[in-house]
Motif scaffolding. Structure first.
Motif, mmCIF file in Angstrom:
data_model
loop_
_atom_site.group_PDB
_atom_site.id
_atom_site.type_symbol
_atom_site.label_atom_id
_atom_site.label_comp_id
_atom_site.label_asym_id
_atom_site.label_seq_id
_atom_site.Cartn_x
_atom_site.Cartn_y
_atom_site.Cartn_z
ATOM 1 N N TRP A 291 5.322 13.870 -3.995
ATOM 2 C CA TRP A 291 4.989 12.994 -2.743
ATOM 3 C C TRP A 291 6.288 12.897 -1.920
ATOM 4 O O TRP A 291 7.279 13.097 -2.300
ATOM 5 C CB TRP A 291 4.844 11.748 -3.499
ATOM 6 N N SER B 47 7.668 11.448 2.152
ATOM 7 C CA SER B 47 7.374 10.701 3.110
ATOM 8 C C SER B 47 8.576 10.485 3.774
ATOM 9 O O SER B 47 9.792 10.697 3.449
ATOM 10 C CB SER B 47 6.547 9.421 2.739
ATOM 11 N N GLU C 214 0.710 -1.238 0.150
ATOM 12 C CA GLU C 214 0.053 0.017 -0.086
ATOM 13 C C GLU C 214 0.831 1.394 -0.066
ATOM 14 O O GLU C 214 0.407 2.336 -0.678
ATOM 15 C CB GLU C 214 -0.885 0.085 1.327
ATOM 16 N N PHE C 215 2.114 1.241 0.785
ATOM 17 C CA PHE C 215 2.893 2.338 0.843
ATOM 18 C C PHE C 215 3.383 2.739 -0.690
ATOM 19 O O PHE C 215 3.366 3.838 -0.948
ATOM 20 C CB PHE C 215 4.153 1.850 1.648
ATOM 21 N N TYR C 216 3.836 1.734 -1.507
ATOM 22 C CA TYR C 216 4.319 1.910 -2.855
ATOM 23 C C TYR C 216 3.297 2.282 -3.664
ATOM 24 O O TYR C 216 3.304 2.959 -4.735
ATOM 25 C CB TYR C 216 5.164 0.829 -3.236
ATOM 26 N N HIS C 217 1.969 1.833 -3.503
ATOM 27 C CA HIS C 217 1.046 1.850 -4.318
ATOM 28 C C HIS C 217 0.501 3.469 -4.097
ATOM 29 O O HIS C 217 0.262 4.090 -5.139
ATOM 30 C CB HIS C 217 -0.272 0.857 -3.931
ATOM 31 N N THR C 218 0.463 4.057 -3.098
ATOM 32 C CA THR C 218 0.187 5.446 -2.931
ATOM 33 C C THR C 218 1.383 6.280 -3.494
ATOM 34 O O THR C 218 0.914 7.206 -4.083
ATOM 35 C CB THR C 218 -0.011 5.762 -1.310
ATOM 36 N N LEU C 219 2.376 5.885 -3.305
ATOM 37 C CA LEU C 219 3.718 6.651 -3.951
ATOM 38 C C LEU C 219 3.269 6.629 -5.482
ATOM 39 O O LEU C 219 3.521 7.816 -5.998
ATOM 40 C CB LEU C 219 5.035 5.892 -3.726
ATOM 41 N N TRP C 220 3.179 5.586 -6.102
ATOM 42 C CA TRP C 220 3.176 5.658 -7.666
ATOM 43 C C TRP C 220 1.835 6.284 -8.108
ATOM 44 O O TRP C 220 1.881 6.958 -9.043
ATOM 45 C CB TRP C 220 3.170 4.162 -8.214
ATOM 46 N N ASN C 221 0.766 6.103 -7.300
ATOM 47 C CA ASN C 221 -0.400 6.980 -7.697
ATOM 48 C C ASN C 221 -0.237 8.409 -7.815
ATOM 49 O O ASN C 221 -0.904 9.144 -8.552
ATOM 50 C CB ASN C 221 -1.555 6.547 -6.657
ATOM 51 N N THR C 222 0.364 8.853 -6.659
ATOM 52 C CA THR C 222 0.581 10.425 -6.313
ATOM 53 C C THR C 222 1.572 10.901 -7.512
ATOM 54 O O THR C 222 1.331 11.702 -8.173
ATOM 55 C CB THR C 222 1.226 10.794 -5.181
#
Length: 636
Positions: free
Chosen positions: A419, A421, A404-412
């Motif tokens: 992004w 963090s 989920e961490f990397y999913h949020t990164l790429w979507n942003t």
């Protein structure tokens, strides 16, 4: 020494004089609120009153000294009334005080020099004082400042018997007309005695009031300022005057200038090469020095990457805790097109800055291949440039973060947004490193993503410090054992494990006997030593998974596992005996008796909770206290 009226008048003078010194000291260390000057004058008049009244007994001008002594006492209570009103933000009752003053001086002068009737003079004196005292009580009980309400209620309560005393004295004097001089002397004596008690109470309450009010005002101001400082979308930084050193910046400042908070604190805008031209700086300070502020001054500033930004700066000089500061707010007014043009023109400069920057930079293509890494990154991560070019940044992946961490990164970043963090990366040698990462999509003139710029800052030391602070938050700083919150949380979890395995357990509540007396008699340092010595003895009885925590000032709790009831009782009794035998001395080699009381209860698997154990052991502890202390009490 005989405690007669002259003696107690001298005592009254010395106590009033000490009160003046305390007030002056408070004035130096605490903000001066409205009315505090009047309260100081009240103390001075009180001291003068006591001095004059005592001096009459060795002077040829006794009657005149008594007259001026009483006048000083009236000015003291009058200044107290005005001071209370101003300090508590209430209107001063000017008309009432003027009327009372006229009545006092007219009556007092008439019965002192014209009619010469001592009884009526005392009646006038006492009635006026009683009225002002009752009015003081009304002021102290009707204000709206919550932070000082406990202290003012205490003084207000004292004003009632004080005023009542003067009413009684006036009535009895009127009916006896001072023919019983012993009776009169008794009231004179009591007047000074009650005044001394009032001074002591008032001094204590004054210090409490000023400290509480300053603390409340400062807390409110800091909360307001902190909220604005953190949430304002503009760049804000605070600098000292005249040194110009930056003492604080908000998060937007970091995003706008590229300088981290750590890089900026303690440096000036000249050190950071903040100004594009010195003429902008000179113009800014000319306005600040002339007007104390400036509003929407257009300037050109340079970021850490040496980018030029057109900005509006608004600043204000302010004073806080005897220091002068400039609070500056900057708003970026540079258009995106201008930023892209300037970035393109200064590409070589930007490249040089990236090469020399203490921050790590990585440029990756849209396909995820590393196209550039600066020397700081290579040195920090242990790679050579050839080892990372063309590779995917997943070579840094530590496995610490979930999908989920990397999913949020790429979507942003794929949506064109920046992004940021905290991330745990892995060095070439396998060591982990905490970094703050800012991932920025780089757009072409058509708004398409062409590259990604990663800016990374090593925050390993900060994270280590944070972890240490978390440990400190769960540890009692004086004794090194668990504090109340940590003990209760750990004990709750341990009891669940005990229930699962059907273990035996006992809960002990331990309290140092007459600890307040130790603190009051020998000071807090001796009290702290007593707590530490008791802690050390208690720790000697802890084994394996036993828990010990300090849950109050002189109160400890222990959860002991695996012993029989008889063994627990014997151990608790031995603990009491050990502590009683401790050699505990002051610096002057005076032995201090040190004893404890212990409440013991045992854990019932089917019915008990942590709360029920604490309740029973607390009851047992108070049984031990009521039975004479220095013993244990057991409740099954």
């Amino acid at each position: 020494m005989i405690l007669d009226i002259p003696t107690i008048a001298v005592v009254y003078f010395y106590i009033s004089f000490i009160q003046v010194l305390i007030m002056l000291f408070v004035f130096r260390i605490i903000k001066i609120y409205p009315g505090m000057n009047y309260l100081l004058f009240s103390c001075i008049f009180s001291a003068v009153c006591g001095l004059l009244y005592a001096y009459q007994y060795i002077s040829h001008y006794g009657n005149l000294l008594v007259f001026f002594s009483n006048i000083s006492f009236y000015f003291s209570i009058l200044a107290l009334n005005i001071g209370f009103s101003r300090f508590l933000d209430l209107p001063v009752a000017r008309k009432k005080l003027l009327l009372l003053s006229i009545l006092f001086f007219a009556g007092y002068f008439w019965f002192s020099f014209l009619y010469e009737n001592k009884s009526y003079r005392i009646v006038v004196f006492c009635l006026i004082f009683a009225i002002v005292s009752f009015h003081n009580g009304k002021i102290l009980s009707s204000h709206a400042i919550d932070s000082v309400r406990p202290a003012t209620r205490l003084i207000a309560a004292a004003c009632v018997p004080y005023g009542t005393f003067f009413v009684i004295r006036a009535l009895l004097t009127f009916f006896n007309e001072t023919r019983n001089y012993n009776f009169s002397s008794f009231f004179s004596f009591m007047s000074y005695f009650l005044s001394i008690a009032g001074i002591l109470l008032w001094t204590y309450c004054f210090i409490v009031m000023t400290v509480q009010r300053e603390h409340a005002d400062r807390t409110y101001a800091e909360e307001r300022f902190g909220l604005i400082f953190k949430t304002i979308p503009d760049t804000v930084f605070i600098s000292e005057l005249p040194t110009g050193k930056i003492i604080d910046v908000n998060e937007t400042y970091t995003l706008l200038t590229g300088y981290t908070k750590e890089e900026s604190l303690g440096k000036t805008t000249l050190d950071l090469e903040f100004w594009k031209t010195l003429s902008d700086r000179d113009r800014f300070f000319d306005i600040i020095n002339k007007n104390g502020s400036c509003k929407n001054l257009e300037i050109t500033i340079l970021t850490k990457e040496r980018k030029e930004l057109n900005a509006l700066i608004s600043s204000q000089i302010t004073r806080f805790q005897n220091s002068t500061y400039i609070i500056s707010v900057i708003r970026d007014i540079t258009s995106n097109k201008e930023l892209r043009q300037k970035l393109k023109k200064s590409e070589d400069t930007f490249q040089a800055i990236m090469e020399q920057s203490p921050m790590s930079f990585i440029l990756t293509s849209t396909s995820g291949k590393i196209e550039y890494a600066n020397p700081t990154f290579l040195r920090l991560m242990g790679y050579e440039l050839e080892e990372v070019l063309g590779k995917n940044p997943r070579i840094l992946k530590s496995g610490y973060h979930n999908r989920e961490f990397y999913h949020t990164l790429w979507n942003t970043i794929l949506s064109g947004k920046q992004w940021s963090s905290e991330i745990v990366n892995k060095k070439k040698n396998g060591d982990f490193i905490w970094e703050h990462i800012i991932l920025t999509p780089i757009l072409n003139e058509d708004g398409e993503i062409v590259q990604f710029l990663s800016t990374l800052e090593d925050i390993s030391d900060r994270k280590k410090t944070e972890q240490e602070l978390k440990i400190q938050a769960r540890t009692d700083m004086l004794t090194g054992i668990m504090n109340r919150r940590s003990f209760l949380e750990t004990a709750h979890k341990r009891l669940l494990t005990i229930k699962e395995h059907g273990q035996k357990a006992a809960f002990l509540m331990i309290d140092i006997d007459r600890f307040k007396s130790i603190n009051d008699s020998f000071g807090h340092n001796i009290g702290d030593r007593a707590i530490c010595m008791v802690t050390e003895e208690c720790q000697k009885f802890m084994k394996g998974q036993d828990l010990l925590g300090r849950i109050g000032g002189e109160e400890f709790a222990a959860l002991v596992l695996g012993f029989s009831e008889g063994e627990i009782v014997a151990a608790a009794e031995l603990l009491c005996k050990r502590i009683e035998e401790l050699e505990f001395y002051t610096e002057n080699k005076e032995r201090i008796p040190l004893r404890i009381s212990v409440g013991v209860t045992f854990f019932h698997l089917d019915t008990d909770t942590l709360e029920s154990l604490m309740e029973r052991s607390d009851v047992a502890l108070y049984q031990a206290k009521n039975a004479g202390r220095n013993q244990i009490s057991v409740i099954n």
